[in-house]
Structure formats: structure tokens, C-alpha cells
Design an enzyme around this catalytic site. Structure first.
Site, PDB file in Angstrom:
ATOM      1  N   PHE A   1       0.840  -1.190   0.000  1.00 40.40           N
ATOM      2  CA  PHE A   1       0.000   0.000   0.000  1.00 40.40           C
ATOM      3  C   PHE A   1       0.879   1.245   0.000  1.00 40.40           C
ATOM      4  O   PHE A   1       0.562   2.254  -0.624  1.00 40.40           O
ATOM      5  CB  PHE A   1      -0.919  -0.013   1.227  1.00 40.40           C
ATOM      6  CG  PHE A   1      -1.924   1.099   1.242  1.00 40.40           C
ATOM      7  CD1 PHE A   1      -2.980   1.115   0.339  1.00 40.40           C
ATOM      8  CD2 PHE A   1      -1.811   2.135   2.151  1.00 40.40           C
ATOM      9  CE1 PHE A   1      -3.911   2.158   0.350  1.00 40.40           C
ATOM     10  CE2 PHE A   1      -2.736   3.167   2.175  1.00 40.40           C
ATOM     11  CZ  PHE A   1      -3.785   3.172   1.269  1.00 40.40           C
TER      12      PHE A   1
ATOM     13  N   GLU B   1      16.627   3.881   5.308  1.00 39.32           N
ATOM     14  CA  GLU B   1      15.371   3.442   4.713  1.00 39.32           C
ATOM     15  C   GLU B   1      14.428   4.648   4.687  1.00 39.32           C
ATOM     16  O   GLU B   1      14.360   5.408   5.661  1.00 39.32           O
ATOM     17  CB  GLU B   1      14.735   2.299   5.514  1.00 39.32           C
ATOM     18  CG  GLU B   1      15.403   0.948   5.317  1.00 39.32           C
ATOM     19  CD  GLU B   1      16.735   0.851   6.042  1.00 39.32           C
ATOM     20  OE1 GLU B   1      17.691   0.301   5.456  1.00 39.32           O
ATOM     21  OE2 GLU B   1      16.820   1.338   7.186  1.00 39.32           O
TER      22      GLU B   1
ATOM     23  N   ARG C   1      -6.936   3.741  15.058  1.00 40.59           N
ATOM     24  CA  ARG C   1      -5.617   3.936  14.479  1.00 40.59           C
ATOM     25  C   ARG C   1      -4.672   2.833  14.958  1.00 40.59           C
ATOM     26  O   ARG C   1      -4.334   2.744  16.139  1.00 40.59           O
ATOM     27  CB  ARG C   1      -5.054   5.309  14.857  1.00 40.59           C
ATOM     28  CG  ARG C   1      -5.774   6.482  14.195  1.00 40.59           C
ATOM     29  CD  ARG C   1      -5.839   6.347  12.702  1.00 40.59           C
ATOM     30  NE  ARG C   1      -6.280   7.547  12.024  1.00 40.59           N
ATOM     31  CZ  ARG C   1      -6.622   7.582  10.744  1.00 40.59           C
ATOM     32  NH1 ARG C   1      -6.617   6.462  10.026  1.00 40.59           N
ATOM     33  NH2 ARG C   1      -6.998   8.715  10.177  1.00 40.59           N
TER      34      ARG C   1
ATOM     35  N   ALA D   1      -9.320  14.317   7.131  1.00 40.49           N
ATOM     36  CA  ALA D   1      -8.008  14.134   6.501  1.00 40.49           C
ATOM     37  C   ALA D   1      -8.090  13.113   5.387  1.00 40.49           C
ATOM     38  O   ALA D   1      -8.919  12.196   5.413  1.00 40.49           O
ATOM     39  CB  ALA D   1      -6.978  13.690   7.536  1.00 40.49           C
TER      40      ALA D   1
ATOM     41  N   GLU E   1     -12.784  15.041   1.226  1.00 43.49           N
ATOM     42  CA  GLU E   1     -12.751  14.333   2.504  1.00 43.49           C
ATOM     43  C   GLU E   1     -13.779  14.896   3.482  1.00 43.49           C
ATOM     44  O   GLU E   1     -14.313  14.164   4.316  1.00 43.49           O
ATOM     45  CB  GLU E   1     -11.340  14.400   3.098  1.00 43.49           C
ATOM     46  CG  GLU E   1     -10.292  13.649   2.292  1.00 43.49           C
ATOM     47  CD  GLU E   1     -10.563  12.153   2.226  1.00 43.49           C
ATOM     48  OE1 GLU E   1     -11.160  11.603   3.178  1.00 43.49           O
ATOM     49  OE2 GLU E   1     -10.174  11.533   1.220  1.00 43.49           O
TER      50      GLU E   1
ATOM     51  N   GLU F   1     -13.089   1.205   1.947  1.00 46.41           N
ATOM     52  CA  GLU F   1     -11.769   1.614   2.440  1.00 46.41           C
ATOM     53  C   GLU F   1     -11.601   1.290   3.924  1.00 46.41           C
ATOM     54  O   GLU F   1     -10.643   1.694   4.554  1.00 46.41           O
ATOM     55  CB  GLU F   1     -11.563   3.112   2.210  1.00 46.41           C
ATOM     56  CG  GLU F   1     -11.510   3.504   0.736  1.00 46.41           C
ATOM     57  CD  GLU F   1     -11.301   4.998   0.530  1.00 46.41           C
ATOM     58  OE1 GLU F   1     -11.099   5.723   1.536  1.00 46.41           O
ATOM     59  OE2 GLU F   1     -11.314   5.436  -0.637  1.00 46.41           O
TER      60      GLU F   1
END
Length: 206
Positions: free
Chosen positions: A24, A48, A75, A92, A108, A158
Site C-alpha cells: 500500500f 530506509e 488507528r 483528513a 474528505e 476503504e
């Protein structure tokens, strides 16, 4: 003493770059070097880099009622932190290619809270975690009416599950001071509101 920003992007040499994960989001590994402040060259080192697109966040505010809308949702990154992983956040979303931040804000606002912003006040742009991520947040205060705000929202495919809360601005601001609200975008936006609220309220009488 030299002034800040004596170096620019052109002073960074990337010796090698490869994508080590693509899902993703994307993770790249870089081998790079750059000059040091003392005049020497930094030996080649690896880092990274989390490749994540920019996002837009909006604090919905009704100056007439002096109320804000905050979104409660799960979250994953908060698990294991000895607090609820359901946070109070802003409207958001990720910026899609070709979209302006203002267009993202309106999209949004509808998807996550059923809101249309009559005006968007720019607060700031900021990097989320520049030591390892490319993401920048475009932050706004969006003017709305809270008269019919609140309820359940989100795009089901989603896996969004969002409850929109209408709160007095003073209560939301108190939540950043006591640590109840502890995510960066909401803290910055509510601090901006705390500073600008007298001006916004005064504008109603003009």
C-alpha cells in the site's frame, strides 16, 4: 557563525537506491553522502525511506456557534501505547495525483463528515517525520455550520468507520492541553484556533 541553510538538495549524492518493499506504501533503501558542517564529507551511509504521498487535514470550525467537528476512528499505530487506539482527529485524506489540497479537503469533508467548507484558511504545511518519511501535511481550518453536523461516516470499502463529534471549541482546546488529543495535525490546528479564535469571533460582529 554561518547562517542556516548553507547546503541544498544538490549537495546530497545518492550512490544507490532500491525499493525494498512495495505494498500500500513503498519503502526505499538509499546509499548516500553529503558534506558535513565542519567541511569534511560524510562517509556513505544507508537509510530506509518511507515513500508516502502528501495529505490534507482540515479542522472544521463554526465561528457562529464557536464549535468544531472532530472525528473519532481507530488507528493501528496507537496499539500498545496504554491508551485507546480510537483517536479524535481532523478531517483528513491522501492527496491523489492531480488534486489540489483544497480539492482533497472538500472531498474528505464530504466523505468523512458530510461537510462542505465555505472557506478554507491555510494554517501551514509541515513534514510529518522527515527523518524517514516523505509525507507532507497541508493543514487548513475549514469554515462550516455545525447545525446538522455529527454522525457516522466513512467509505466502507476503504474500511473507514468514523464518528463525527461536535464539540465546543473551548472543550477541544482543553483536550490538547490535558493530552487527550495527542496527534500532531489536531494539536497544531487547535493551537492555531486558540491563537486566532478571538479574530474569527470578532469578525462576526463586523
Amino acid at each position: 557563525m554561518p547562517k542556516p541553510f548553507q547546503f541544498s538538495e544538490s549537495d546530497v549524492t545518492i550512490e544507490k537506491r532500491e525499493t525494498v518493499f512495495q505494498g500500500f506504501f513503498r519503502m526505499d533503501k538509499l546509499w548516500l553522502t553529503h558534506p558535513r558542517f565542519d567541511g569534511r564529507e560524510m562517509p556513505v551511509f544507508t537509510r530506509e525511506l518511507f515513500i508516502r504521498g502528501d495529505a490534507t487535514c482540515v479542522l472544521p470550525y463554526d465561528a457562529e456557534r464557536d464549535e468544531v467537528v472532530l472525528l473519532e476512528q481507530f488507528r493501528l499505530g496507537v496499539l500498545g501505547r496504554n491508551q485507546s487506539p480510537w483517536l479524535l482527529e481532523l478531517v483528513a485524506g491522501m492527496n491523489e495525483e492531480g488534486e489540489t489540497p483544497e480539492e482533497v479537503a472538500q472531498r474528505e469533508g464530504q466523505e468523512e463528515a458530510g461537510l462542505t467548507f465555505s472557506q478554507l484558511d491555510k494554517i501551514c504545511d509541515y513534514f510529518v517525520s522527515p527523518g524517514g518519511s516523505t509525507e507532507m501535511i497541508h493543514l487548513y481550518c475549514g469554515h462550516i455550520s455545525t447545525r446538522d453536523a455529527g454522525g457516522l461516516f466513512g467509505v466502507e470499502h476503504e474500511h473507514e468507520d468514523i464518528r463525527a463529534h461536535v464539540l465546543p471549541a473551548s472543550e477541544a482546546i482543553a483536550m490538547i492541553h490535558d493530552g487527550t488529543i495527542n496527534n500532531a495535525a489536531a494539536i497544531i490546528a487547535l493551537q492555531w484556533l486558540e491563537l486566532n479564535r478571538p479574530r474569527l469571533l470578532e469578525g462576526l460582529s463586523e
